[in-house]
Design a protein around this motif. Structure first.
Motif, short mmCIF file in Angstrom:
data_model
loop_
_atom_site.label_atom_id
_atom_site.label_comp_id
_atom_site.label_asym_id
_atom_site.label_seq_id
_atom_site.Cartn_x
_atom_site.Cartn_y
_atom_site.Cartn_z
N PRO A 105 31.79 21.64 1.50
CA PRO A 105 32.65 20.93 2.44
C PRO A 105 32.01 20.85 3.82
CG PRO A 105 33.50 23.13 2.04
CD PRO A 105 32.37 22.94 1.09
N ASP A 106 32.15 19.69 4.45
CA ASP A 106 31.62 19.49 5.80
C ASP A 106 32.78 19.68 6.77
OD1 ASP A 106 30.59 18.60 8.19
OD2 ASP A 106 29.50 16.91 7.31
N ARG A 107 32.97 20.91 7.22
CA ARG A 107 34.13 21.22 8.05
C ARG A 107 34.02 20.59 9.44
NH1 ARG A 107 37.77 24.36 5.95
NH2 ARG A 107 37.28 25.45 4.00
N ALA A 108 32.81 20.44 9.92
CA ALA A 108 32.65 19.80 11.23
C ALA A 108 33.08 18.33 11.16
CB ALA A 108 31.20 19.90 11.69
N ARG A 109 32.71 17.66 10.09
CA ARG A 109 33.12 16.26 9.91
C ARG A 109 34.64 16.17 9.75
NH1 ARG A 109 31.67 11.26 8.76
NH2 ARG A 109 32.79 10.06 7.19
N MET A 110 35.20 17.07 8.95
CA MET A 110 36.65 17.09 8.77
C MET A 110 37.36 17.27 10.10
SD MET A 110 39.23 19.59 8.86
CE MET A 110 38.34 21.09 8.46
N ALA A 111 36.89 18.22 10.92
CA ALA A 111 37.53 18.48 12.20
C ALA A 111 37.43 17.27 13.13
CB ALA A 111 36.89 19.71 12.85
N HIS A 112 36.27 16.62 13.11
CA HIS A 112 36.10 15.42 13.95
C HIS A 112 37.07 14.32 13.53
CE1 HIS A 112 34.24 12.11 16.10
NE2 HIS A 112 34.11 11.47 14.94
N LEU A 113 37.23 14.12 12.21
CA LEU A 113 38.12 13.06 11.73
C LEU A 113 39.58 13.38 12.04
CD1 LEU A 113 36.37 12.24 8.36
CD2 LEU A 113 36.56 10.74 10.35
N LEU A 114 39.97 14.65 11.88
CA LEU A 114 41.35 15.00 12.21
C LEU A 114 41.61 14.81 13.70
CD1 LEU A 114 42.18 18.11 10.00
CD2 LEU A 114 42.88 15.73 9.70
N GLU A 115 40.62 15.10 14.52
CA GLU A 115 40.77 14.84 15.95
C GLU A 115 40.90 13.34 16.19
OE1 GLU A 115 38.47 15.67 20.21
OE2 GLU A 115 37.52 16.20 18.31
N ARG A 142 41.06 11.22 5.04
CA ARG A 142 40.44 11.52 3.74
C ARG A 142 39.56 10.36 3.29
NH1 ARG A 142 44.75 12.69 -0.62
NH2 ARG A 142 45.10 10.47 -0.27
N VAL A 143 40.03 9.13 3.47
CA VAL A 143 39.22 7.96 3.13
C VAL A 143 37.95 7.93 3.98
CG1 VAL A 143 39.14 5.44 3.30
CG2 VAL A 143 41.12 6.55 2.26
N LEU A 144 38.08 8.18 5.26
CA LEU A 144 36.93 8.14 6.16
C LEU A 144 35.94 9.27 5.87
CD1 LEU A 144 38.90 7.25 9.38
CD2 LEU A 144 37.24 5.77 8.24
N TYR A 145 36.45 10.41 5.44
CA TYR A 145 35.57 11.53 5.10
C TYR A 145 34.59 11.12 4.00
CZ TYR A 145 34.12 16.22 3.67
OH TYR A 145 33.37 17.33 3.36
N GLU A 146 35.04 10.27 3.07
CA GLU A 146 34.18 9.83 1.98
C GLU A 146 33.05 8.92 2.46
OE1 GLU A 146 34.47 10.92 -1.35
OE2 GLU A 146 35.64 12.34 -0.14
N ASP A 147 33.23 8.28 3.60
CA ASP A 147 32.18 7.49 4.25
C ASP A 147 31.61 6.42 3.32
OD1 ASP A 147 30.69 6.78 6.46
OD2 ASP A 147 29.02 8.11 5.96
N ARG A 148 32.50 5.67 2.67
CA ARG A 148 32.07 4.60 1.76
C ARG A 148 32.02 3.27 2.52
NH1 ARG A 148 30.42 8.53 -1.29
NH2 ARG A 148 31.82 9.24 -2.94
N PRO A 149 31.10 2.39 2.18
CA PRO A 149 31.00 1.11 2.88
C PRO A 149 32.09 0.12 2.48
CG PRO A 149 29.33 1.23 1.17
CD PRO A 149 29.97 2.59 1.23
N VAL A 150 32.76 0.36 1.33
CA VAL A 150 33.84 -0.51 0.86
C VAL A 150 35.13 0.30 0.81
CG1 VAL A 150 34.69 -1.97 -1.01
CG2 VAL A 150 32.23 -1.91 -0.50
N VAL A 151 36.19 -0.23 1.43
CA VAL A 151 37.50 0.44 1.44
C VAL A 151 38.54 -0.54 0.94
CG1 VAL A 151 39.25 1.60 2.83
CG2 VAL A 151 36.82 1.94 3.35
N LEU A 152 39.25 -0.15 -0.11
CA LEU A 152 40.29 -0.98 -0.71
C LEU A 152 41.64 -0.34 -0.38
CD1 LEU A 152 38.62 -1.56 -4.20
CD2 LEU A 152 38.37 -2.91 -2.10
N MET A 153 42.57 -1.14 0.14
CA MET A 153 43.85 -0.62 0.64
C MET A 153 45.00 -1.43 0.03
SD MET A 153 42.66 -0.26 4.64
CE MET A 153 43.68 1.16 5.07
#
Length: 240
Positions: A105-115, A142-153
């Motif tokens: 797990p990338d906790r730094a990335r998670m913390a940045h996204l929650l911020e 959670r979607v952004l954490y995956e860092d995918r170039p395609v996002v379906l909503m």
């Protein structure tokens, strides 16, 4: 993150039971922008989205990326329900994909996204203690954490009150910039605020008509006269 691809549907056909949803459908989804998909319930919007995400195979035809690379592994999904695990903290829910893949797990990335989504103070909280809007912000993180170039909503904001919904639209537009986003909505105002490209599905089998989007940068202001005018035109068209 790799460059966001355009996606093409080439001669796609699909039946739902004995009903034809699509026949020889050709469509190009532009890369790096928000394509909004509207249409009546049952017209095939979610089926089309599932085909883009590789969750459903067309009866015939092909779904391909313009860059020639497979779409598998490059797609993230956000639905109407947040689907947070009720027994896991918000932080662990955001990092769920890494855990399922066996990645560290990338906790730094998670913390940045929650911020970024305004949930830093709730990293250790359980989903049941959060409001609906906060839970959807966690789902977006959670979607952004995956860092995918395609996002379906698939109608991700439809269960929210109007004020929370508008705020989520603003947040999503900023945080999903420069990705290939396909958003299903039934809300003409949401479409006119967020769309770089706006598509209206209708009929059986479905046809797709490109609608004119208002001028201005996404997300457009809710009280922009051009947005309100476009919303009225779109609603009249949908009522036909």
């Amino acid at each position: 993150m790799s460059a966001p691809p355009a996606i093409r549907l080439e001669g796609v056909g699909l039946d739902f039971g004995s009903a034809p949803l699509f026949r020889n459908l050709d469509l190009r989804i532009g890369g790096g922008g928000i394509t909004v998909l509207l249409g009546a319930s049952g017209v095939g919007k979610t089926s089309l989205l599932r085909m883009l995400g590789g969750l459903e195979k067309p009866g015939y035809g092909h779904v391909v990326a313009d860059d020639g690379l497979p779409l598998a592994g490059r797609v993230a999904w956000m639905g109407q329900q947040d689907l947070l695990l009720p027994w896991a903290s918000i932080a662990d829910n955001v990092m769920l994909g890494a855990r399922l893949r066996g990645d560290a797990p990338d906790r730094a990335r998670m913390a940045h996204l929650l911020e970024s989504v305004g949930l830093s103070a709730h990293a250790g909280a359980l989903p049941a203690t959060l409001s609906g809007g906060m839970r959807q912000r966690a789902a977006l993180a959670r979607v952004l954490y995956e860092d995918r170039p395609v996002v379906l909503m698939d109608e991700p904001f439809s269960a929210l009150d109007s004020i929370t919904r508008a705020r989520m639209q603003d947040l999503a537009a900023h945080m999903l910039a420069r990705r290939t986003v396909v958003l299903i909505t039934h809300d003409p105002l949401e479409a006119c605020r967020l769309a770089d490209t706006m598509l209206l599905m209708s009929g059986y089998p479905a046809t797709i008509e490109e609608m004119t989007v208002p001028a201005g940068t996404v997300p457009r202001a809710v009280d922009d006269p051009a947005v309100l005018s476009a919303q009225s035109r779109l609603l009249r068209r949908m009522l036909q």
